[in-house]
Design a protein around this motif. Structure first.
Motif, short mmCIF file in Angstrom:
data_model
loop_
_atom_site.label_atom_id
_atom_site.label_comp_id
_atom_site.label_asym_id
_atom_site.label_seq_id
_atom_site.Cartn_x
_atom_site.Cartn_y
_atom_site.Cartn_z
N VAL A 26 19.73 8.22 17.94
CA VAL A 26 20.48 7.67 19.06
C VAL A 26 20.32 8.54 20.30
CG1 VAL A 26 22.85 7.24 19.88
CG2 VAL A 26 22.13 6.41 17.64
N ASP A 27 20.33 9.85 20.13
CA ASP A 27 20.13 10.76 21.27
C ASP A 27 18.78 10.52 21.93
OD1 ASP A 27 22.60 11.94 21.05
OD2 ASP A 27 21.88 13.68 19.90
N ILE B 108 20.78 9.68 12.24
CA ILE B 108 21.12 8.61 13.19
C ILE B 108 21.47 9.20 14.55
CG2 ILE B 108 22.85 6.83 13.69
CD1 ILE B 108 22.78 6.08 10.74
N GLU B 109 22.21 10.31 14.55
CA GLU B 109 22.57 10.96 15.82
C GLU B 109 21.31 11.40 16.56
OE1 GLU B 109 25.35 14.08 14.98
OE2 GLU B 109 26.93 12.67 14.39
N VAL C 52 17.00 7.77 21.87
CA VAL C 52 16.98 6.46 22.53
C VAL C 52 17.79 6.50 23.82
CG1 VAL C 52 17.72 4.05 22.32
CG2 VAL C 52 16.53 5.16 20.43
N ALA C 53 18.96 7.11 23.77
CA ALA C 53 19.86 7.10 24.93
C ALA C 53 19.33 7.97 26.07
CB ALA C 53 21.25 7.56 24.52
N GLY D 46 14.96 3.28 24.94
CA GLY D 46 15.61 1.97 24.86
C GLY D 46 15.09 1.03 25.93
#
Length: 186
Positions: free
Chosen positions: A103-104, A99-100, A106-107, A112
């Motif tokens: 998320v990294d 997940i990290e 996407v961010a 995103g």
């Protein structure tokens, strides 16, 4: 001539077979002072003698078996819980890593923003914006993030049935324990 002393054995008495009972030959066996030993086959519930082959002994055996079963089931459950906790912790750490990574990507990768734009574009054309946003998200991810996403989805699909089986086994164990307790209470 001197007299010699000889030691001769007295002659053994001969009793004809079947000529009366032996108790007549032994006077002490019929003596009135003699105390009788208790009969070992008589019921004596205080001492736990042979009469304990009745339901009391069976009940104690069943209770001992139930107690042994309870002890071993508790040990099995504790072992399963400990191993399950270790396995759950390892899976949890791995999922957090995936997940990290996702998320990294996407961010920091602008993925995103790309997913949002694809969703808006689909909504304006009358298509499903959620599906378009997901497709835009996946196309903007790096190869490493895509692999993490696929593994995460695969793990979710695989663990769903496993969690269902674990739930059913837990219910089965609870039913067995309840049945054993009910049998022990009766």
């Amino acid at each position: 001539m001197p007299v010699r002393a000889t030691t001769a054995k007295p002659a053994a008495r001969k009793h004809p077979r079947g000529a009366g009972s032996r108790t007549a030959a032994h006077p002490r066996s019929t003596a009135p002072n003699r105390t009788r030993r208790p009969d070992s086959s008589a019921k004596d519930t205080n001492r736990g003698g042979p009469s304990d082959t009745t339901p009391g002994l069976v009940l104690r055996s069943v209770e001992a078996a139930i107690e042994w079963l309870r002890t071993h089931i508790r040990q099995l459950l504790e072992t399963a819980r400990d191993r399950g906790a270790m396995l759950t912790e390892k899976i949890k750490q791995k999922i957090q890593e995936w997940i990290e990574t996702l998320v990294d990507e996407v961010a920091h990768g602008g993925v995103g923003m790309q997913a949002g734009l694809e969703g808006v574009r689909a909504a304006l054309t009358g298509k499903n914006p959620v599906w378009a946003a997901i497709k835009g998200l996946v196309t903007g991810l790096s190869t490493k993030a895509k692999i993490a996403l696929i593994l995460l989805l695969g793990l979710g699909l695989l663990l769903g049935p496993v969690l269902l089986v674990v739930l059913l086994l837990a219910l089965l164990v609870m039913a067995i324990v309840a049945a054993v307790r009910a049998a022990a209470a009766d």
